[in-house]
Enzyme design. Structure first.
Site, mmCIF file in Angstrom:
data_model
loop_
_atom_site.group_PDB
_atom_site.id
_atom_site.type_symbol
_atom_site.label_atom_id
_atom_site.label_comp_id
_atom_site.label_asym_id
_atom_site.label_seq_id
_atom_site.Cartn_x
_atom_site.Cartn_y
_atom_site.Cartn_z
ATOM 1 N N CYS A 106 34.702 31.762 37.402
ATOM 2 C CA CYS A 106 34.983 32.183 38.778
ATOM 3 C C CYS A 106 35.216 30.998 39.707
ATOM 4 C CB CYS A 106 33.858 33.063 39.308
ATOM 5 S SG CYS A 106 32.222 32.310 39.176
ATOM 6 N N GLU A 138 43.737 35.142 41.715
ATOM 7 C CA GLU A 138 42.893 34.626 40.645
ATOM 8 C C GLU A 138 43.462 35.051 39.298
ATOM 9 O OE1 GLU A 138 38.154 34.178 39.813
ATOM 10 O OE2 GLU A 138 38.857 36.171 40.352
ATOM 11 N N LYS A 146 22.829 46.053 33.338
ATOM 12 C CA LYS A 146 24.021 46.410 32.560
ATOM 13 C C LYS A 146 24.900 45.183 32.357
ATOM 14 C CE LYS A 146 27.999 48.053 33.849
ATOM 15 N NZ LYS A 146 28.893 47.337 32.896
ATOM 16 N N GLU A 162 28.566 38.063 43.681
ATOM 17 C CA GLU A 162 29.217 36.800 43.342
ATOM 18 C C GLU A 162 30.555 37.167 42.726
ATOM 19 O OE1 GLU A 162 30.857 34.198 41.624
ATOM 20 O OE2 GLU A 162 29.224 33.616 40.288
#
Length: 492
Positions: free
Chosen positions: A285, A385, A177, A251
């Site tokens: 990231c 973040e 997906k 991750e």
């Protein structure tokens, strides 16, 4: 025409009467549509993958040489369609076309790398001391089974390949997906799989969001789930995976430090810092979102960084401007909210800090490259973040202080050190609690090297030999070379 899902070797509209709009972030307008998958579609895809692995077994039982040839054929097809695939990522994601072209080239290389790796020797034979007679002990690597994979929108093609190439190389079947924000290059990749003769049911493609991902993570017929994305979603998937203790690879997020010492090449460090935070509009990231700089060169460095950031061209990524839009309107508003938070908490806004709406960018989701100075560890922009073109600057005076500041985060994905003293650089990197590090550069990534983080940045590794091993089980085999009765339970 609305893009379909791919289940058990067929392109299907799906059972859910819902269509997802795909928006070009440079224009803010819908330019493509895909069918959304339902729970019923998800179960059908999982069943197809399970059947292909445990019943028909064509891909699983194929020798590594034959599997390698299919992977090489896929790599060739990616190269042949590189222009189309890069344009899809640029329209879908908003990254400058030259960045998308680099992603497609890396994707082809990733398939070639694993096509070669699966032909290398694996396992091992062990010299054992046994009281049971002469024994031979050895280990073999086997595919896990049905692997559910979920990828983000920031590197649509490349993140898909990072998961698909090793999983398929190992002989698994997959249910995949992509992010509903940027699925188009992945859909095209599955068309390439079909063109290359991938056996029916081995590769299954779904579209959608949380509902599909939740079903994949909860299903007892899924043997592994691999996810790249936010830490919050990763935590949920980890909880769901515990239902049948399926293997998991995560991750997740990062808030990575970029440490710059006074003895570094300042102009080089500025250039790499730009790449570290403004590449892909900061939607990375591992972005170097926290610059930690030695106090004595702070003023010079920040002034140079400011001039570079203000000189960046902003515009439609098809035309290869320096920086394109962020992925969507909600994402843009979230980033602008962080910027406002930084101002309110007392950080100094050096440049940027606003939406860019000039000319052709009026309706797109563009944000000016943003630098905050005089930041402190308790500020939201330092701790959380942001996932956008926003960088914070903090200063230090001692090596120990720099290390403490760098590690003062719940994340541990990446980090960098800039210095002309290589011994110092190695010593600092040894202290960084991060899985990916650089010295005198930022962001280069290699298919041959493991990728992943410490702490709340994830579990497991992608790429390299370890990336293949993530999709394998290791079986210990012990053989008695002197069969016969031991006599342990015989009365004297």
């Amino acid at each position: 025409m609305v893009k379909k899902m791919f289940i058990d070797g067929e392109w299907l509209e799906g059972s859910k009467d819902k269509i997802l709009d795909i928006i070009n972030p440079a224009t803010g307008k819908v330019f493509e549509q895909v069918y959304e998958s339902s729970i019923e579609d998800t179960k059908k895809a999982i069943a197809a993958a399970k059947k292909s692995f445990y019943v028909t077994r064509e891909w699983r039982d194929m020798d590594s040489q034959s599997r390698s040839m299919v992977l090489l054929k896929i790599a060739e097809k990616i190269d042949e369609n590189a222009d189309e695939l890069a344009m899809l990522d640029t329209l879908d994601n908003g990254k400058p076309l030259r960045e998308a072209e680099g992603d497609i080239s890396d994707a082809a290389h990733c398939f070639r790398y694993y096509a070669g790796l699966i032909k290398a020797p694996y396992g091992g034979v062990y010299d054992v001391n046994s009281g049971f007679g002469k024994m031979r002990s050895y280990a073999v690597h086997e595919p896990i089974g049905v692997c559910a994979q979920i990828t983000p929108w920031n590197f649509p093609m490349l993140m898909s390949v990072w998961k698909l190439a090793p999983a398929l190389a190992a002989g698994n079947s997959v249910v995949f997906k992509p992010s509903p924000k940027a699925p188009l290059s992945t859909i095209r990749l599955f068309e390439i799989f079909e063109e290359c003769g991938m056996p029916k049911g081995v590769c299954n493609l779904l579209q959608g969001d949380a509902e599909v991902g939740t079903e994949m993570s909860l299903s007892p017929d899924v043997d592994m789930i691999a996810f790249t994305g936010s830490t919050k979603v990763g935590q949920l998937l980890m909880k769901n995976a515990s239902v049948n203790v399926k293997k998991i690879g995560l991750e997740l997020g990062g808030k990575s430090p970029n440490i710059i010492f006074a003895d570094a090449d300042i102009d080089g460090a500025v250039e790499w810092a730009m790449i570290g935070i403004f590449f892909n509009a900061g939607q990375v990231c591992s972005a170097g979102s926290r610059i930690i700089i030695e106090k004595s060169i702070h003023d010079t460095f920040v002034e140079k960084l400011k001039r570079k950031a203000e000189a960046m061209t902003i515009g439609n990524p098809v035309n290869n401007y320096d920086i394109g839009p962020v992925i969507g309107e909600k994402d843009m508003e979230k980033i602008l909210g962080y910027i406002q938070s930084g101002i309110e908490e007392g950080a100094t806004l050096v440049c940027g800090g606003k939406r860019y709406t000039e000319g052709e960018c009026a309706d797109g989701f563009f944000i000016c490259p943003t630098i905050f100075d005089n930041c402190t560890a308790d500020m939201k922009i330092v701790r959380e973040e942001i996932f956008g073109p926003v960088v914070t600057v903090q200063t230090f005076e001692t090596v120990e202080e720099a290390i403490d500041m760098a590690n003062d985060t719940v994340y541990g994905l990446a980090g960098a050190v800039f210095t002309s003293d290589l011994a110092k650089g190695h010593n600092v990197i040894a202290e960084l609690r991060a899985g990916i590090t650089w010295m005198n550069c930022y962001n280069p990534t290699f298919n041959e090297a493991p990728w992943g983080g410490y702490k709340m940045s994830g579990i497991g590794r992608e790429l390299g030999v370890r990336g293949l091993e993530e999709y394998q089980e290791v079986k210990q085999i012990n053989i008695n070379l002197t069969p016969g009765v031991l006599g342990w339970y015989e009365n004297e």
